[in-house]
Design an enzyme around this catalytic site. Structure first.
Site, PDB file in Angstrom:
ATOM      1  N   LYS A  31       5.086  -6.424   8.390  1.00 45.21           N
ATOM      2  CA  LYS A  31       4.950  -5.296   7.888  1.00 45.21           C
ATOM      3  C   LYS A  31       5.956  -4.330   7.858  1.00 45.21           C
ATOM      4  O   LYS A  31       6.302  -3.969   8.977  1.00 45.21           O
ATOM      5  CB  LYS A  31       3.537  -4.445   8.524  1.00 45.21           C
ATOM      6  N   GLN A  87       4.567  -2.302   3.126  1.00 43.84           N
ATOM      7  CA  GLN A  87       4.152  -3.591   2.377  1.00 43.84           C
ATOM      8  C   GLN A  87       4.289  -4.735   3.525  1.00 43.84           C
ATOM      9  O   GLN A  87       5.023  -4.602   4.525  1.00 43.84           O
ATOM     10  CB  GLN A  87       5.148  -3.850   1.179  1.00 43.84           C
ATOM     11  N   ALA A 109       0.731  -1.266  -0.132  1.00 42.90           N
ATOM     12  CA  ALA A 109      -0.118   0.155   0.063  1.00 42.90           C
ATOM     13  C   ALA A 109       0.998   1.156  -0.071  1.00 42.90           C
ATOM     14  O   ALA A 109       2.115   1.391  -0.307  1.00 42.90           O
ATOM     15  CB  ALA A 109      -0.923   0.129   1.097  1.00 42.90           C
ATOM     16  N   ILE A 150       1.872   3.067   2.567  1.00 42.24           N
ATOM     17  CA  ILE A 150       2.946   3.445   3.621  1.00 42.24           C
ATOM     18  C   ILE A 150       3.924   2.362   3.615  1.00 42.24           C
ATOM     19  O   ILE A 150       5.042   2.525   3.929  1.00 42.24           O
ATOM     20  CB  ILE A 150       2.168   3.714   4.848  1.00 42.24           C
ATOM     21  N   ASP A 175      -9.582   3.782   9.350  1.00 42.36           N
ATOM     22  CA  ASP A 175      -9.110   3.380   7.836  1.00 42.36           C
ATOM     23  C   ASP A 175      -9.565   2.044   7.249  1.00 42.36           C
ATOM     24  O   ASP A 175      -9.112   1.005   6.933  1.00 42.36           O
ATOM     25  CB  ASP A 175      -7.580   3.087   7.830  1.00 42.36           C
TER      26      ASP A 175
END
Length: 510
Positions: A155, A139, A135, A137, A290
């Site tokens: 992440k 991965q 994404a 910000i 989100d």
């Protein structure tokens, strides 16, 4: 540094949309008025050569947004949930922004993990996959902890993401200043405050330690929620640039056909998504802010799984009660009540007419009730709601930005799973339960008990407060007692606090 150099960045934004062919698509999808279309073309076309080329294999709007960078991608993620606003085709194209952006090399991710945890990746994990999601910000890599054999998601923050965001947000600040200078009427919308709020959100999202803390707190708050799962963080394997958490196995929330093929009840899932958001916002005041498709899965047993806690919303108890009353007013179609709450909370200036505001709200709410979800034009409703806020001089409430944004996203996600979902009927039981628990006699008793606790903490100072209040009243121009730690409190307030404390203690213990 905010300054005129940002003009180039803003021109390049329009030029990129023009060069990629996205300008016309975006204007059509948003049903832009003729004046806006002409202005956009006039400003974009002459500078077309300045625009970023982007990936020609992507659809025009997605191509433009990905070329412009992470801050623009965030806005694209929001639009990807609103097929009712931008259309089904464009929403589907934008959905790749949620978790299917181009990843950075796995070797680079392994270097970041090793540097952050101060150990080679192979000593920590027996397996470490290629990126499974990417994404704006960070991965995600699928891995297995060597010591425990537990499957986890790792992440990893994108390299250089901080500088990229600062560059974009710098341009946003400049644009907001220009808008306020050229259009004084826009100041009620507080564009600079909105950009500052967005800046604080994305800055916090770049520290994975904060995300781990949010995930931990969110998991504790929701551990009793039915049909809901939160992957827990692994603290020893997390740091500023990486976050390791339980692996969440399930079907993507955005794949409706796969959910149906697996035998899931899509109406139940859509309803549950809405209700979970409202439960967390109203009950806890701490919610996932989100909740787009890329951050939601459906477990094999039908549970909703939420992950990616980089953006969390928080609202105080007073605001929660206001929000619940507004929702309940709409649910009951009591627009006078909704209007009154807006005035009492200070969201609408006192010099405006409450009855007229109630009628304007009726024009917003009535088209929704009794209509099939597919017949409702959310774009038209949002446009009219914007007109209402302008007509009645409503200022943007920055403390509600994340709440309102998430509500829009959640509704979009729920309706993509079940296009016929009645959002108000889904919300009714949660809002009703909250109001019964927090706006009745029991809630009053709890509030007064809290007042008593607060006053009790200052118990040792009360004698001095009373003494000095009496002395000031009896000798307004006389010699004061020797200075001592004290609070200057009016005598009437001391008496009132004492009465409230006594009543609250009685209610709290009774």
């Amino acid at each position: 540094m905010r300054g005129p150099h940002n003009i180039l960045r803003l021109i390049r934004t329009g030029a990129t949309f023009e060069r990629s062919g996205a300008m016309g698509v975006a204007l059509d999808a948003l049903e832009a008025p003729p004046r806006l279309r002409i202005a956009a073309r006039v400003l974009g076309w002459p500078f077309r050569w300045l625009g970023y080329k982007g990936d020609p294999n992507l659809p025009p709007v997605t191509r433009a947004i990905t070329a412009l960078g992470p801050a623009y991608i965030k806005f694209g993620q929001i639009l990807s949930t609103r097929a009712d606003v931008v259309g089904t085709e464009l929403a589907g194209q934008l959905r790749m922004l949620q978790d299917r952006l181009p990843p950075f090399p796995t070797d680079q991710a392994r270097q970041i993990v090793a540097a952050e945890l101060r150990q080679p990746v192979d000593l920590l994990f027996s397996e470490f996959s290629e990126p499974v999601a990417a994404a704006s910000i960070a991965q995600v890599h699928r891995a297995r902890v060597r010591d425990s054999g537990r499957e986890v998601a790792v992440k990893v923050l994108r390299p250089g993401i901080g500088a990229a965001f600062r560059r974009d947000i710098d341009a946003f600040h400049f644009a907001a200043s220009i808008i306020e200078a050229l259009s004084p009427g826009s100041r009620r919308l507080r564009p600079r405050d909105v950009v500052s709020h967005f800046e604080s959100v994305v800055t916090g999202e770049q520290d994975m330690r904060l995300e781990a803390a949010a995930a931990s707190e969110f998991a504790e708050n929701t551990r009793g929620d039915a049909n809901f799962q939160v992957p827990r963080p692994h603290w020893p394997l997390s740091g500023r640039r990486i976050l390791t958490s339980d692996w969440a196995e399930g079907l993507p929330m955005g794949d409706r056909d796969a959910l149906i093929a697996a035998g899931h009840d899509v109406t139940h899932i859509a309803t549950r998504v809405v209700q979970l958001f409202l439960q967390h916002a109203l009950r806890d005041g701490f919610f996932h802010a989100d909740m787009h498709h890329g951050n939601l899965k459906v477990a094999p047993n039908g549970d909703v799984i939420a992950y990616d806690f980089g953006i969390m919303g928080e609202i105080d108890e007073y605001t929660r009660r206001i929000y619940a009353e507004i929702l309940m007013g709409f649910i009951k179609r009591d627009y006078r009540r909704v209007a009154r709450v807006h005035f009492e909370a200070g969201y609408v200036p006192r010099d405006r007419d409450e009855a007229q505001f109630a009628r304007a709200l009726r024009a917003v709410g009535e088209p929704i009730f009794g209509a099939d979800a597919s017949q409702i034009s959310m774009a038209s409703l949002l446009a009219y709601l914007f007109e209402v806020t302008e007509r009645f001089g409503m200022r943007t409430q920055t403390q509600l930005i994340l709440l309102q944004r998430t509500m829009v996203v959640v509704e979009g996600v729920a309706r993509s799973v079940d296009p016929q979902l009645n959002i108000w009927e889904a919300a009714r039981p949660v809002v009703s339960d909250y109001i019964r628990s927090n706006l009745g006699p029991k809630a009053l008793a709890r509030d007064m008990a809290r007042v008593a606790q607060t006053v009790g903490r200052y118990g040792p100072l009360l004698p001095q407060i009373v003494e000095h209040a009496l002395w000031d009243r009896a000798h307004p121009d006389g010699v004061r007692p020797p200075p001592q730690p004290r609070a200057r409190v009016p005598l009437w307030l001391v008496a009132l606090l004492s009465l409230v404390a006594g009543a609250a203690l009685g209610l709290g213990l009774g």
